[in-house]
Design an enzyme around this catalytic site. Structure first.
Site, mmCIF file in Angstrom:
data_model
loop_
_atom_site.group_PDB
_atom_site.id
_atom_site.type_symbol
_atom_site.label_atom_id
_atom_site.label_comp_id
_atom_site.label_asym_id
_atom_site.label_seq_id
_atom_site.Cartn_x
_atom_site.Cartn_y
_atom_site.Cartn_z
ATOM 1 N N ASP A 259 10.070 2.078 2.554
ATOM 2 C CA ASP A 259 8.801 1.635 3.162
ATOM 3 C C ASP A 259 8.931 0.176 3.620
ATOM 4 O OD1 ASP A 259 6.275 1.604 4.191
ATOM 5 O OD2 ASP A 259 5.212 1.852 2.304
ATOM 6 N N ASN B 173 0.840 -1.196 0.000
ATOM 7 C CA ASN B 173 0.000 0.000 0.000
ATOM 8 C C ASN B 173 0.877 1.249 0.000
ATOM 9 O OD1 ASN B 173 -2.280 1.561 0.083
ATOM 10 N ND2 ASN B 173 -2.447 1.528 2.306
HETATM 11 O O1 DOR Z 1 2.445 -1.450 2.539
HETATM 12 C C1 DOR Z 1 2.387 -0.775 3.535
HETATM 13 N N1 DOR Z 1 2.702 -1.276 4.755
HETATM 14 N N2 DOR Z 1 1.996 0.497 3.435
HETATM 15 C C2 DOR Z 1 1.763 1.266 4.502
HETATM 16 O O2 DOR Z 1 1.394 2.393 4.325
HETATM 17 C C3 DOR Z 1 1.922 0.727 5.865
HETATM 18 C C4 DOR Z 1 2.853 -0.410 5.881
HETATM 19 C C5 DOR Z 1 2.787 -1.216 7.142
HETATM 20 O O3 DOR Z 1 2.787 -0.634 8.228
HETATM 21 O O4 DOR Z 1 2.792 -2.454 7.051
HETATM 22 ZN ZN ZN Z 2 2.250 4.596 4.096
#
Ligand code: DOR
Ligand code: ZN
Length: 436
Positions: free
Chosen positions: A313, A286
């Site tokens: 990320d 995400n």
């Molecule tokens: O892929 C994602 N994982 N996007 C996010 O914004 C949060 C993150 C998570 O905390 O696992």
């Molecule tokens: Zn995020």
């Protein structure tokens, strides 16, 4: 004292990309010059022992700074903790990481900020800088005590993982954060448009029979936040940009002088949604992977500076969670240990992005924008550095990963090109892919 001989130094802070000799002493870069004789180095060492490294065919650059990592401590240490995450960081070439606040509990007060900072110091690998939430409990309603949290060591504020849906709360956040000088990092996602979507809405989601997240779920919030940053003159940073429209909006806002920077994740630069199969929960992320046109726009945005930074990320999850059916698996890719090599292999080697730009976007720009130590090898700088060997090859195997997480799309793949020596404040913390 370290003596790196004949190494290709990439240091965008001094517009340097050329072969040099580098001396490191007392945790700092002492000197960078075209060539040094043994006598000169002995004299500078003043009796201290000299560790000489043949740098021929290798790159030396300032340690990467990742402004977007999820370390899961406190609360979800089965996925990752600060020690395992900061070891994974140095294995991957990162000397500073900013730890996202969506832990359990969320980092919404000074005591918790101090906890994360101290755990990072105790671990003693990459510098771990806590990000605090923007709102209490990450509920999107009431602002945290920003000044207090800054004093405790918060490096920025973000409700990442969730968007602040209430525009007035976001406006106030930008306004109040100005008093601290810190940035608001926005996870741009309209929760009503995103709904229960599992991947990007398009041909691929239709083929897979999964609910889709339209590109507009991101871009409408990008537009909102750019307008609010313009109105408040607050400092805004946009996390994980993934759509053509977002890149276009940011490019236009920058032309107007809006105080904004943006990041792109390696997975959005490398993959598109068309590669997804129903069992590929490892690529469920995400914001979701987008179309080919999105990927091209992101690459162009990174090249022309519309997208200022690369950030991982890094989102560790357990294998049990990722083994669930696609619609029930959590979003996220664990990437600290593989991101740099993946970018090298998929983008630098084919000539899509230059290594100089990668170092600028992953070290110099984050240091500048977030006001952090590092990002430069100018003499006197702290010796947070990476030696990268384009010839070193390795198969990405679960047994060699030091992160607790295995949710990487590169498992069992062979990469060539890895960070093979990493120093934090002049202290060697990784050698030949082994964390020391
Ligand atoms: O892929 C994602 N994982 N996007 C996010 O914004 C949060 C993150 C998570 O905390 O696992
Ligand atoms: Zn995020």
């Amino acid at each position: 004292m370290w003596w790196l001989k004949d190494v290709w130094v990439i240091d965008p802070s001094q517009k340097l990309s050329a072969p040099r000799d580098v001396l490191v002493q007392g945790g700092q870069v002492l000197e960078i010059s075209s060539s040094m004789t043994e006598e000169e180095v002995l004299e500078k060492a003043q009796g201290e022992s000299i560790d000489a490294v043949n740098g021929q065919g290798k790159f030396l650059f300032p340690g990467l700074i990742d402004v977007h990592t999820h370390l899961r401590e406190p609360g979800q240490e089965d996925k990752e903790d600060i020690l395992s995450g900061s070891r994974a960081a140095v294995r991957g070439g990162f000397t500073t990481i900013l730890a996202m606040a969506n832990t359990q509990p969320v980092i919404d007060n000074r005591a918790l900020v101090e906890f994360v900072r101290r755990q990072g110091e105790r671990a003693g690998y990459a510098h771990v800088l806590p990000i605090g939430t923007v709102t209490k409990g990450m509920q999107g309603a009431e602002l945290v005590e920003m000044a207090d949290m800054k004093e405790g060591g918060a490096a920025a504020f973000s409700d990442d993982g969730k968007n602040i849906q209430n525009g007035e709360v976001m406006r106030l956040a930008l306004e109040y954060a100005k008093l601290t000088g810190l940035l608001i990092i926005s996870h741009c996602e309209d929760k009503y448009l995103a709904g229960e979507g599992q991947m990007r809405r398009g041909v691929a989601s239709a083929r897979m029979g999964l609910k889709g997240i339209p590109a507009s779920a991101e871009s409408v919030i990008v537009a909102r936040d750019l307008l609010l940053a313009e109105e408040t003159e607050g400092k805004l940073h946009l996390a994980h940009i993934s759509t053509v429209e977002s890149v276009d909006l940011i490019r236009r806002a920058k032309k107007r002088g809006v105080n904004v920077t943006a990041e792109v994740n390696p997975h959005h630069l490398i993959f598109c949604d068309e590669v997804l199969g129903i069992t590929d929960t490892v690529l469920k992320v995400n914001p979701p992977l987008g179309s080919r046109a999105d990927r091209e726009a992101l690459i162009e945005g990174l090249r022309d500076g519309t997208l200022d930074m690369i950030a991982t990320d890094h989102a560790p999850h357990t294998q049990a969670e990722k083994a669930r059916p696609f619609a029930e698996a959590p979003f996220g890719i664990a990437s600290l240990e593989t991101a740099l090599s993946a970018v090298w292999q998929h983008l630098v080697v084919p000539g899509i992005i230059s290594m100089d730009r990668v170092v600028e976007a992953w070290s110099f720009s984050p240091a500048q924008r977030f006001g952090l130590q590092g990002g430069s090898l100018v003499p006197g700088s702290v010796a947070d550095m990476v030696l990268f060997d384009p010839e070193f090859s390795e198969v990405i195997e679960p047994a060699t990963l030091v992160s607790k997480a295995r949710n990487t799309p590169f498992l069992h793949k062979t990469f060539q090109g890895f960070p093979v020596m990493v120093w934090v404040e002049g202290r060697l913390v990784q050698r030949d892919r082994k964390v020391l």
